[in-house]
Write a protein that holds these residues in place. Structure first.
Motif, PDB file in Angstrom:
ATOM      1  N   LEU A 211      -6.501  16.628   8.194  1.00  0.00           N
ATOM      2  CA  LEU A 211      -6.262  15.307   8.992  1.00  0.00           C
ATOM      3  C   LEU A 211      -7.452  14.498   8.327  1.00  0.00           C
ATOM      4  O   LEU A 211      -8.631  14.757   8.057  1.00  0.00           O
ATOM      5  N   HIS A 212      -6.796  13.165   7.938  1.00  0.00           N
ATOM      6  CA  HIS A 212      -7.811  12.210   7.353  1.00  0.00           C
ATOM      7  C   HIS A 212      -8.247  11.059   8.144  1.00  0.00           C
ATOM      8  O   HIS A 212      -9.511  11.046   8.340  1.00  0.00           O
ATOM      9  N   HIS A 213      -7.626  10.704   9.332  1.00  0.00           N
ATOM     10  CA  HIS A 213      -7.906  10.266  10.293  1.00  0.00           C
ATOM     11  C   HIS A 213      -7.006   9.626  11.287  1.00  0.00           C
ATOM     12  O   HIS A 213      -5.814   9.810  11.178  1.00  0.00           O
ATOM     13  N   TRP A 214      -7.485   8.951  12.543  1.00  0.00           N
ATOM     14  CA  TRP A 214      -6.696   8.395  13.378  1.00  0.00           C
ATOM     15  C   TRP A 214      -7.234   7.152  13.616  1.00  0.00           C
ATOM     16  O   TRP A 214      -8.467   6.864  13.419  1.00  0.00           O
TER      17      TRP A 214
ATOM     18  N   VAL B  70     -10.485   1.626  13.102  1.00  0.00           N
ATOM     19  CA  VAL B  70     -10.142   0.647  14.147  1.00  0.00           C
ATOM     20  C   VAL B  70      -9.105  -0.218  13.081  1.00  0.00           C
ATOM     21  O   VAL B  70      -9.375  -0.560  11.949  1.00  0.00           O
ATOM     22  N   PHE B  71      -8.153  -0.771  13.656  1.00  0.00           N
ATOM     23  CA  PHE B  71      -7.201  -1.329  12.850  1.00  0.00           C
ATOM     24  C   PHE B  71      -6.340  -2.459  13.523  1.00  0.00           C
ATOM     25  O   PHE B  71      -6.287  -2.445  14.826  1.00  0.00           O
ATOM     26  N   THR B  72      -6.038  -3.710  12.948  1.00  0.00           N
ATOM     27  CA  THR B  72      -5.185  -4.654  13.592  1.00  0.00           C
ATOM     28  C   THR B  72      -4.456  -5.449  12.632  1.00  0.00           C
ATOM     29  O   THR B  72      -4.755  -5.254  11.294  1.00  0.00           O
TER      30      THR B  72
ATOM     31  N   ASN C 161      -2.351   0.067  -8.910  1.00  0.00           N
ATOM     32  CA  ASN C 161      -2.671  -1.224  -7.941  1.00  0.00           C
ATOM     33  C   ASN C 161      -2.992  -0.290  -6.678  1.00  0.00           C
ATOM     34  O   ASN C 161      -3.387  -0.930  -5.687  1.00  0.00           O
ATOM     35  N   PHE C 162      -3.434   0.973  -6.634  1.00  0.00           N
ATOM     36  CA  PHE C 162      -3.510   1.785  -5.335  1.00  0.00           C
ATOM     37  C   PHE C 162      -4.868   1.137  -4.679  1.00  0.00           C
ATOM     38  O   PHE C 162      -4.967   1.268  -3.570  1.00  0.00           O
ATOM     39  N   GLY C 163      -6.042   0.809  -5.744  1.00  0.00           N
ATOM     40  CA  GLY C 163      -7.275   0.185  -5.279  1.00  0.00           C
ATOM     41  C   GLY C 163      -7.071  -0.875  -4.293  1.00  0.00           C
ATOM     42  O   GLY C 163      -7.451  -0.768  -3.211  1.00  0.00           O
TER      43      GLY C 163
ATOM     44  N   ARG D 291      -9.438  -5.249   4.438  1.00  0.00           N
ATOM     45  CA  ARG D 291      -8.193  -5.489   4.777  1.00  0.00           C
ATOM     46  C   ARG D 291      -7.400  -4.501   3.691  1.00  0.00           C
ATOM     47  O   ARG D 291      -7.755  -4.130   2.530  1.00  0.00           O
ATOM     48  N   HIS D 292      -6.482  -3.824   4.327  1.00  0.00           N
ATOM     49  CA  HIS D 292      -5.740  -2.865   3.466  1.00  0.00           C
ATOM     50  C   HIS D 292      -4.746  -3.717   2.793  1.00  0.00           C
ATOM     51  O   HIS D 292      -4.183  -4.557   3.449  1.00  0.00           O
ATOM     52  N   GLY D 293      -4.113  -3.552   1.632  1.00  0.00           N
ATOM     53  CA  GLY D 293      -3.136  -4.127   0.994  1.00  0.00           C
ATOM     54  C   GLY D 293      -1.920  -3.438   1.711  1.00  0.00           C
ATOM     55  O   GLY D 293      -0.900  -4.116   2.394  1.00  0.00           O
TER      56      GLY D 293
HETATM   57  C1  M3P Z   1      -4.503   3.404   6.188  1.00  0.00           C
HETATM   58  C2  M3P Z   1      -3.630   2.607   6.951  1.00  0.00           C
HETATM   59  C3  M3P Z   1      -5.143   6.463   2.214  1.00  0.00           C
HETATM   60  C4  M3P Z   1      -4.547   5.362   3.006  1.00  0.00           C
HETATM   61  C5  M3P Z   1      -4.807   4.890   4.214  1.00  0.00           C
HETATM   62  C6  M3P Z   1      -4.190   3.826   4.704  1.00  0.00           C
HETATM   63  C7  M3P Z   1      -5.857   7.714   2.921  1.00  0.00           C
HETATM   64  O1  M3P Z   1      -4.945   4.119   6.739  1.00  0.00           O
HETATM   65  O2  M3P Z   1      -3.887   2.559   8.076  1.00  0.00           O
HETATM   66  O3  M3P Z   1      -2.755   1.969   6.366  1.00  0.00           O
HETATM   67  O4  M3P Z   1      -4.896   6.482   0.910  1.00  0.00           O
END
Ligand code: M3P
Ligand code: FE
Length: 304
Positions: free
Chosen positions: A209-212, A263-265, A283-285, A242-244
């Protein structure tokens, strides 16, 4: 037929009291029920009996994760499809699990135990159904997210695992990360929701499990969550940022036993015909953390 959404995550903790204190006082979940060896928790806007079950066990880990299906008959259909794919299934009878009726269990190709259920006990949210206020009581402790949003599991063979979730379980891919040879390193999958993901699968050890993640309503709540986490001495993994991928705003942090929470929005609205977005490994970074542009080793290597 179909898979609607994430219903609950079931985990193990060697310190049920400590975990319960964190999830009620810092995360701000509602404790629904406690038995000799398990605690059931939910968010204030969730209608189902619970979204998190923690049971005592000497080793931290994930027991299973559960998705809700649209119709009662779907269980039999998915039983046939999953068996035909080559994964053995078993039924959990009504009465064996708290807060739900019969369910279907199987190991997904990456080794986690997944459960499908239709019959969930609906105990309602904190607001009620007659003249409900739009907000929960202002004195709820902790972060107090309205609901659980998504989860992320690891897989050694992301493409194989993604194929199972898409072809057998009928989830839709919204985004993917490809390495230089065009192999999938990560996929983001949606059920019947309009969110960029209900579950994501990223390269890593099978079974992990990575996260919830818990949903928050806006960026200001993410900022407040960071204050709450820092005040309580919680170890932050990354963010607020922020996630890309998904465009979501996020913080990752660890519960007292080392399980990663998010936590996510934000994020964008997804329709069934939305075209898949592709990220390349170089570009994964930015895909992971758009501002920092880093692929942190702690983030990739730490799992439950
Ligand atoms: C998220 C998301 C990984 C990316 C995670 C991305 C583990 O958690 O909510 O988009 O590479
Ligand atoms: Fe996430």
């Amino acid at each position: 037929m179909g898979i609607l959404r994430l219903a609950h995550v079931d985990v193990r903790t060697p310190d049920l009291d400590l975990s319960t204190a964190y999830y009620t006082e810092v995360m701000g979940l509602q404790q629904v029920m406690r038995t000799d060896d398990a605690v059931y928790l939910k968010c204030w806007d969730e209608e189902d009996h619970h979204s998190l079950r923690m049971r005592y066990h000497p080793r931290t880990g994930m027991d299973s994760f559960t998705f809700r299906v649209e119709a009662e008959d779907d269980l039999a259909d998915f039983e046939n499809r999953v068996e035909a794919y080559g994964c053995p299934t078993s039924r959990v009878s009504r009465g064996e699990a708290v807060g739900q009726g019969e369910s279907l269990r199987f190991e997904v190709p990456s080794g986690q135990v997944m459960e499908l259920v239709w019959d969930i006990e609906k105990t309602g949210n904190l607001l009620g159904k007659r003249n409900p206020s739009p907000t929960p009581p202002p004195d709820l402790p902790g972060i107090a997210p309205p609901r659980m949003d998504h989860m992320l599991v690891n897989a050694e063979e992301v493409a194989e695992s993604a194929k199972f979730f898409i072809d057998v379980l009928g989830l839709r891919m919204t985004e993917q990360v490809l390495d230089g040879n065009g192999h999938q390193l990560g996929v983001w999958l949606a059920g019947r929701t309009n969110s960029p993901h209900d579950i994501a699968i990223v390269n890593g050890p099978n079974g992990a499990l990575h996260h919830w993640a818990y949903w928050l309503d806006d960026w200001d709540h993410i900022r407040q969550a960071a204050d709450t986490l820092a005040y309580n001495g919680v170890q932050i993994d990354q963010g607020p940022t922020r996630h890309g991928v998904t465009r979501g705003n996020t913080i990752y942090f660890f519960d007292p036993l080392g399980i990663r929470n998010e936590v996510f929005t934000g994020g964008y609205w997804v329709d069934p015909d939305t075209e898949i977005l592709t990220w390349t490994e170089d570009n994964f970074g930015k895909g992971l953390f758009y501002y920092e542009n880093v692929v942190s080793q702690r983030f990739l290597r730490m799992h439950t």
